[in-house]
Design a protein around this motif. Structure first.
Motif, mmCIF file in Angstrom:
data_model
loop_
_atom_site.group_PDB
_atom_site.id
_atom_site.type_symbol
_atom_site.label_atom_id
_atom_site.label_comp_id
_atom_site.label_asym_id
_atom_site.label_seq_id
_atom_site.Cartn_x
_atom_site.Cartn_y
_atom_site.Cartn_z
ATOM 1 N N ASN A 1 0.824 -1.214 0.000
ATOM 2 C CA ASN A 1 0.000 0.000 0.000
ATOM 3 C C ASN A 1 0.856 1.261 0.000
ATOM 4 O O ASN A 1 0.529 2.238 -0.682
ATOM 5 N N VAL A 2 1.933 1.227 0.764
ATOM 6 C CA VAL A 2 2.788 2.419 0.851
ATOM 7 C C VAL A 2 3.430 2.701 -0.506
ATOM 8 O O VAL A 2 3.469 3.854 -0.963
ATOM 9 N N VAL A 3 3.892 1.669 -1.172
ATOM 10 C CA VAL A 3 4.504 1.854 -2.495
ATOM 11 C C VAL A 3 3.468 2.413 -3.476
ATOM 12 O O VAL A 3 3.771 3.322 -4.254
ATOM 13 N N GLU A 4 2.252 1.923 -3.396
ATOM 14 C CA GLU A 4 1.196 2.429 -4.291
ATOM 15 C C GLU A 4 0.930 3.923 -4.059
ATOM 16 O O GLU A 4 0.841 4.702 -5.008
ATOM 17 N N THR A 5 0.825 4.319 -2.787
ATOM 18 C CA THR A 5 0.566 5.745 -2.517
ATOM 19 C C THR A 5 1.752 6.594 -2.983
ATOM 20 O O THR A 5 1.563 7.668 -3.531
ATOM 21 N N LEU A 6 2.964 6.078 -2.781
ATOM 22 C CA LEU A 6 4.148 6.830 -3.195
ATOM 23 C C LEU A 6 4.175 7.011 -4.700
ATOM 24 O O LEU A 6 4.547 8.067 -5.209
ATOM 25 N N GLU A 7 3.784 5.957 -5.421
ATOM 26 C CA GLU A 7 3.778 6.076 -6.887
ATOM 27 C C GLU A 7 2.783 7.132 -7.343
ATOM 28 O O GLU A 7 3.079 7.925 -8.243
ATOM 29 N N GLU A 8 1.616 7.157 -6.715
ATOM 30 C CA GLU A 8 0.629 8.171 -7.100
ATOM 31 C C GLU A 8 1.097 9.580 -6.736
ATOM 32 O O GLU A 8 0.896 10.524 -7.492
ATOM 33 N N TYR A 9 1.726 9.670 -5.578
ATOM 34 C CA TYR A 9 2.219 10.981 -5.137
ATOM 35 C C TYR A 9 3.317 11.488 -6.077
ATOM 36 O O TYR A 9 3.289 12.638 -6.526
ATOM 37 N N ILE A 10 4.256 10.603 -6.401
ATOM 38 C CA ILE A 10 5.347 10.982 -7.320
ATOM 39 C C ILE A 10 4.764 11.370 -8.682
ATOM 40 O O ILE A 10 5.202 12.338 -9.307
ATOM 41 N N GLN A 11 3.750 10.641 -9.135
ATOM 42 C CA GLN A 11 3.120 10.952 -10.414
ATOM 43 C C GLN A 11 2.491 12.355 -10.375
ATOM 44 O O GLN A 11 2.636 13.142 -11.310
ATOM 45 N N ASN A 12 1.797 12.661 -9.295
ATOM 46 C CA ASN A 12 1.169 13.980 -9.172
ATOM 47 C C ASN A 12 2.206 15.105 -9.137
ATOM 48 O O ASN A 12 2.014 16.160 -9.733
ATOM 49 N N LEU A 13 3.318 14.863 -8.433
ATOM 50 C CA LEU A 13 4.389 15.863 -8.380
ATOM 51 C C LEU A 13 5.022 16.050 -9.758
ATOM 52 O O LEU A 13 5.336 17.172 -10.170
ATOM 53 N N THR A 14 5.193 14.952 -10.475
ATOM 54 C CA THR A 14 5.815 15.004 -11.805
ATOM 55 C C THR A 14 4.918 15.765 -12.778
ATOM 56 O O THR A 14 5.402 16.585 -13.574
ATOM 57 N N THR A 15 3.610 15.517 -12.698
ATOM 58 C CA THR A 15 2.662 16.246 -13.553
ATOM 59 C C THR A 15 2.698 17.742 -13.244
ATOM 60 O O THR A 15 2.722 18.573 -14.155
ATOM 61 N N PHE A 16 2.731 18.068 -11.961
ATOM 62 C CA PHE A 16 2.766 19.473 -11.551
ATOM 63 C C PHE A 16 4.045 20.147 -12.071
ATOM 64 O O PHE A 16 4.005 21.254 -12.605
ATOM 65 N N LYS A 17 5.150 19.441 -11.935
ATOM 66 C CA LYS A 17 6.437 19.981 -12.424
ATOM 67 C C LYS A 17 6.365 20.215 -13.930
ATOM 68 O O LYS A 17 6.827 21.244 -14.440
ATOM 69 N N GLN A 18 5.757 19.282 -14.653
ATOM 70 C CA GLN A 18 5.671 19.413 -16.110
ATOM 71 C C GLN A 18 4.803 20.608 -16.512
ATOM 72 O O GLN A 18 5.113 21.321 -17.465
#
Lengths: 286, 286
Positions: free
Chosen positions: A237-254
């Motif tokens: 579960n922790v890895v899943e939340t981290l992946e979503e969080y990293i994805q959201n940060l990456t989208t924001f950066k883009q």
């Protein structure tokens, strides 16, 4: 009433204080692998005396506030030593592995799987305080597996302390808690790391950081001994939340890189509704 | 003393309140594009009367607390309208573009580039309060470009309010502030987004989220109108901090995936030293 607190730190110690206030006649016995902590708890009058697992046989109630990796190995032994009338409650931040571990235990009916949504970034007996649990949520898993009479005994205490009760299965608990608790801790730890790496001169951090940074990075003060086994037990579960969080940060950066500030604004506006959600969260007042 | 506050929200309004306390005889004039805010500021006795740029000619001091995109276009006009004895101070969270924008302005010596490390997640006149600035840091950029007499006037007020002064060049300011302020806001907004996306049932967020989540996600309540232009003006530094943050999160995730919990523990232990750093940060007490 005889109550045994196993692990006399922030979580166990605060529970002891609340129970003592409600039941001044109760005998509170402390068990802890650290004799330093036990002596501290005695001095702070969190416990009435030191004890060991031989006290469990005649205890009315046992509250276990220890790191979840230790809990997994100790809980079966604690149940082994408990009496028929003893209700054993844990306070672990993960629930699936713990419930699995004792699912076939002959004294499963003496156990109530609990997770109080209460705590601070501090630890140890000195961090314990009266009122930590008041107004907070107690999540209880697999309540049907606890003997009815023992359920009643535990629920009465939680209600008297002023807690709200929520029932949940262990899998749902671990999945949701990864988002609202475990991810917050990692985001905070990594924020702290990123800033410390960059700002070699700590004086600059003091001078330029305001209360916003302080608030966001507060959880990075938390105990690695407590949190490492939580992340281990709730790995998927922790890895899943981290992946979503990293994805959201990456989208924001883009969006920033693309100069798409209309959508940068939109992302933040959409998240502003957290205001309404936060209004429902009881704050810790010490 | 005649003081003009341009932008009568949290930042401008709180400054007005502190100045009024020190100098009850001062006339505080409010200028704002929102007449609703101006009326609110009047009602709350934050300002003595409404005004416009014709008041700047005879003002002793002008404090500008408006979003940085508006600041960039308004500041030259504000300086145009200012008198010889007027010191104009901004409160923008970015400094490079703002200093560039007025570097050749004939009244550059009337301007002092400021960034108070003070604020809350709220905005508008009703959010303003006395004492917001007390004990906080005021960062001043390119101080040598401000006329000495006007420097003295501004510094006297900051000191009387109880602020600590730090001097810095605009490039260094924007680089460091990206780490200790801008990144915190993005990490918080994206944490809020990740949780809201997952937890469609808001009731579940209330019940399972504790004060840790509340603290970490607090900045996600901040105003998108204020923050979008900050990220735009500090784009390069913000993208750099985001890349490092995403890299640290990705490494942490990989350690969990690899079951390397020894290093998960080490990462957190190393970051625990944030405790000492945070001790130096003055908190906002309202």
């Amino acid at each position: 009433m005889k109550i045994v607190i196993i692990g006399v730190g922030l979580i166990g110690g605060s529970f002891a204080k609340d129970v003592k206030k409600l039941h001044p006649e109760a005998e509170i016995i402390g068990v802890d692998k650290s004799d330093v902590h036990l002596n501290e708890a005695l001095e702070l009058q969190i416990i009435d005396r030191k004890g060991d697992y031989t006290d469990l046989e005649t205890a009315d109630m046992v509250y276990v506030g220890i790191p979840v990796n230790v809990l997994v190995t100790e809980l079966p032994k604690i149940l082994d030593a408990s009496g028929d009338e003893t209700v054993v409650m844990d306070a672990g931040s993960t629930k699936r592995l713990i419930c699995e571990q004792v699912s076939d235990h002959p004294k499963r009916r003496n156990f109530m799987a609990c997770h109080p949504i209460a705590g601070t970034e501090f630890s140890g007996p000195a961090a314990a305080f009266e009122g930590l649990y008041t107004g907070k949520t107690m999540i209880i898993c697999e309540v049907e597996k606890t003997a009815f009479k023992l359920q009643e005994k535990a629920l009465a205490i939680f209600q008297d302390i002023g807690m709200r009760i929520r029932y949940m299965n262990p899998e749902a608990h671990d999945k949701h808690i990864a988002y609202v608790s475990h991810l917050s801790h990692i985001s905070s730890f990594m924020l702290g790391k990123t800033v410390i790496e960059k700002e070699k001169n700590e004086r600059d951090i003091f001078d330029m950081a305001g209360s916003g940074f302080e608030s966001t990075v507060r959880l990075a003060k938390s105990s690695p001994d407590m949190w490492t086994p939580i992340f281990e037990q709730n790995k998927d579960n922790v890895v899943e939340t981290l992946e979503e969080y990293i994805q959201n940060l990456t989208t924001f950066k883009q969006l920033i890189l693309d100069n798409d500030f209309e959508n940068v604004h939109l992302e933040m506006s959409n998240t502003n509704k957290i205001k309404q959600i936060l209004k429902g969260i009881p704050l810790t007042k010490k």
